[in-house]
Write a protein that holds these residues in place. Structure first.
Motif, PDB file in Angstrom:
ATOM      1  N   HIS A 192      19.251  -0.598 -29.209  1.00  0.00           N
ATOM      2  CA  HIS A 192      19.732  -0.907 -30.450  1.00  0.00           C
ATOM      3  C   HIS A 192      21.527  -0.828 -29.817  1.00  0.00           C
ATOM      4  N   ALA A 193      21.210  -1.159 -28.554  1.00  0.00           N
ATOM      5  CA  ALA A 193      22.517  -0.970 -27.354  1.00  0.00           C
ATOM      6  C   ALA A 193      22.700  -2.212 -26.858  1.00  0.00           C
ATOM      7  N   SER A 194      21.865  -2.329 -25.444  1.00  0.00           N
ATOM      8  CA  SER A 194      21.876  -3.426 -24.477  1.00  0.00           C
ATOM      9  C   SER A 194      20.520  -3.844 -23.786  1.00  0.00           C
ATOM     10  N   PRO A 195      20.879  -5.157 -23.521  1.00  0.00           N
ATOM     11  CA  PRO A 195      18.908  -5.089 -22.987  1.00  0.00           C
ATOM     12  C   PRO A 195      18.964  -4.236 -21.935  1.00  0.00           C
ATOM     13  N   ILE A 196      19.731  -3.983 -20.644  1.00  0.00           N
ATOM     14  CA  ILE A 196      20.007  -3.114 -20.116  1.00  0.00           C
ATOM     15  C   ILE A 196      18.895  -1.800 -20.315  1.00  0.00           C
ATOM     16  N   LEU A 197      19.931  -0.924 -21.068  1.00  0.00           N
ATOM     17  CA  LEU A 197      19.348  -0.216 -21.537  1.00  0.00           C
ATOM     18  C   LEU A 197      17.924  -0.089 -22.059  1.00  0.00           C
ATOM     19  N   ASP A 198      17.867  -1.203 -22.735  1.00  0.00           N
ATOM     20  CA  ASP A 198      15.828  -1.369 -23.342  1.00  0.00           C
ATOM     21  C   ASP A 198      15.265  -1.114 -21.871  1.00  0.00           C
ATOM     22  N   ARG A 199      15.777  -1.707 -20.816  1.00  0.00           N
ATOM     23  CA  ARG A 199      14.926  -2.000 -19.520  1.00  0.00           C
ATOM     24  C   ARG A 199      15.062   0.082 -19.359  1.00  0.00           C
ATOM     25  N   TYR A 200      15.901   0.224 -19.450  1.00  0.00           N
ATOM     26  CA  TYR A 200      16.270   1.610 -18.290  1.00  0.00           C
ATOM     27  C   TYR A 200      15.054   2.339 -19.039  1.00  0.00           C
ATOM     28  N   MET A 201      15.323   2.613 -20.679  1.00  0.00           N
ATOM     29  CA  MET A 201      14.558   3.494 -21.579  1.00  0.00           C
ATOM     30  C   MET A 201      12.935   3.578 -21.356  1.00  0.00           C
ATOM     31  N   ARG A 202      12.506   1.825 -21.432  1.00  0.00           N
ATOM     32  CA  ARG A 202      11.068   1.712 -21.868  1.00  0.00           C
ATOM     33  C   ARG A 202      10.222   1.872 -19.941  1.00  0.00           C
ATOM     34  N   ASP A 203      11.318   1.671 -18.662  1.00  0.00           N
ATOM     35  CA  ASP A 203      10.376   1.878 -17.400  1.00  0.00           C
ATOM     36  C   ASP A 203      10.705   3.423 -17.383  1.00  0.00           C
ATOM     37  N   TYR A 204      11.460   4.080 -17.805  1.00  0.00           N
ATOM     38  CA  TYR A 204      11.472   5.693 -17.652  1.00  0.00           C
ATOM     39  C   TYR A 204      10.026   6.251 -18.462  1.00  0.00           C
ATOM     40  N   PHE A 205       9.984   5.861 -19.873  1.00  0.00           N
ATOM     41  CA  PHE A 205       9.047   6.053 -20.843  1.00  0.00           C
ATOM     42  C   PHE A 205       7.418   5.833 -19.890  1.00  0.00           C
ATOM     43  N   THR A 206       6.557   6.354 -18.951  1.00  0.00           N
ATOM     44  CA  THR A 206       4.966   6.081 -17.959  1.00  0.00           C
ATOM     45  C   THR A 206       4.543   6.520 -19.350  1.00  0.00           C
ATOM     46  N   PRO A 207       3.310   6.054 -18.959  1.00  0.00           N
ATOM     47  CA  PRO A 207       2.173   6.506 -19.985  1.00  0.00           C
ATOM     48  C   PRO A 207       2.461   8.491 -19.956  1.00  0.00           C
ATOM     49  N   GLU A 208       2.635   8.956 -18.901  1.00  0.00           N
ATOM     50  CA  GLU A 208       2.193  10.739 -18.653  1.00  0.00           C
ATOM     51  C   GLU A 208       3.775  10.386 -19.033  1.00  0.00           C
ATOM     52  N   ARG A 209       4.967   9.895 -18.918  1.00  0.00           N
ATOM     53  CA  ARG A 209       5.823  10.611 -19.066  1.00  0.00           C
ATOM     54  C   ARG A 209       5.488  10.791 -20.659  1.00  0.00           C
ATOM     55  N   ILE A 210       5.615   9.728 -21.378  1.00  0.00           N
ATOM     56  CA  ILE A 210       5.483   9.826 -23.879  1.00  0.00           C
ATOM     57  C   ILE A 210       4.473  11.515 -23.689  1.00  0.00           C
TER      58      ILE A 210
END
Length: 330
Positions: free
Chosen positions: A81-99
């Motif tokens: 809810h801030a920017s597409p760049i942060l959206d992508r960073y968050m999603r890339d960080y949270f791999t299945p293992e990190r979730i």
């Protein structure tokens, strides 16, 4: 069911490999993540293992008890809810293992409830957690959009205790005069043997559902009316806001309705999608306000992105502190 589970895990693994390769190729995560990855030491519960921290205060939800602090989905799903760049960073960080590691950390800090969206990454993490013997309740935000899986599949995959109708979809259907579709969703969820909830960003929608005595078991109530239409903004402000509107009076208006609704409410966006995390005591004040202004039988949902600090531990401590303070006053 076993074949379906295998397919889900395969999709999650392919997603993990795809995003890891893409991130390495683009350099997207190189500046921020290598030292963080090196420091990660997952604290995963094992079957029969003792829990280090006390479970957070709980509230009843149907036949279940859930923690008053519920871990949210948005950072994991890549919705900043801030920017597409942060959206992508968050999603890339949270791999299945990190979730999975994130959920383990939540359990260690006493958070035993997760509000999630159904997708291969989340299903993989939930099933892995359940196989470990760890105990956690799962609440799925869902709707009957073409891209949403059927209710039965969601329940079979995750053994969630509740399905909640997506707030943005709720608000859109109410504006179109199609509120009955949301009520029908509640009935269908009950037909599948799980609790049913309705999420909304509008206090008026919550009030209407309560006044009409719908069959839902819970509400998810947004602290900010971020789906406020442009026409309403023009009428209220004389101008329209670029992006989502976060007005400082919104939490007061929503919690005033929450306190009149007898059913459990889970307040979300208490931190204004990170806008109250810019320094000072914003985070603490937001937790204090939320617990002072919701009912003793209500809870809060907070999304977390624990890359640069231990947000799980910090939020659990704040929830424990202000839930106790609110209980001593009531």
């Amino acid at each position: 069911m076993r074949e379906q589970t295998t397919n889900l895990r395969g999709r999650a693994r392919r997603f993990f490999l795809k995003t890891a390769v893409a991130a390495a190729g683009t350099g997207l995560i190189r500046p921020a993540l290598p030292h963080l990855i090196a420091q990660e030491q997952p604290d995963r519960p094992q079957q029969g293992d003792s829990v280090q921290d006390e479970v957070l205060p709980t509230i009843p939800l149907g036949p279940h008890r859930i923690t008053r602090l519920v871990a949210g989905w948005n950072p994991i799903g890549g919705y900043s809810h801030a920017s597409p760049i942060l959206d992508r960073y968050m999603r890339d960080y949270f791999t299945p293992e990190r979730i999975y590691d994130f959920l383990c950390q939540c359990i260690r800090r006493g958070i035993r409830t997760w509000q999630f969206d159904h997708e291969p990454r989340s299903v993989w993490a939930i099933q892995k957690l359940q196989e470990s013997g760890a105990e956690m309740n799962f609440i799925c935000l869902h709707a009957e959009r073409p891209t949403d899986p059927p209710m039965k599949r969601v329940i079979d995959d995750t053994r969630c205790i509740a399905l909640v109708h997506h707030g943005g979809v709720t608000d859109s259907l109410f504006r179109q005069g199609k509120a009955q579709l949301v009520r029908d969703y509640v009935k269908k969820a009950h037909d599948h043997g799980v609790l049913a909830g309705v999420s909304s960003h509008s206090p008026d929608n919550i009030r209407r559902i309560a006044d009409e005595a719908w069959e839902n078991d819970l509400f998810m109530t947004c602290m900010y009316k971020v789906t406020r239409p442009r026409e309403e903004q023009l009428e209220l402000l004389g101008r329209a806001i670029v992006g989502e509107p976060y007005l400082e009076t919104d939490p007061v208006e929503m919690t005033a309705v929450v306190r009149t609704v007898p059913k459990p409410c889970l307040a979300f966006k208490i931190l204004a999608a990170g806008r109250k995390c810019t320094g000072g005591k914003g985070v603490e004040e937001a937790f204090a306000f939320a617990f002072r202004n919701i009912k003793p039988g209500d809870g809060v949902i907070v999304g977390m992105f624990p890359v640069y600090s231990d947000q799980v531990a910090a939020n659990a401590a704040l929830a424990r502190k202000y839930a106790a303070q609110a209980a001593s006053v009531s």
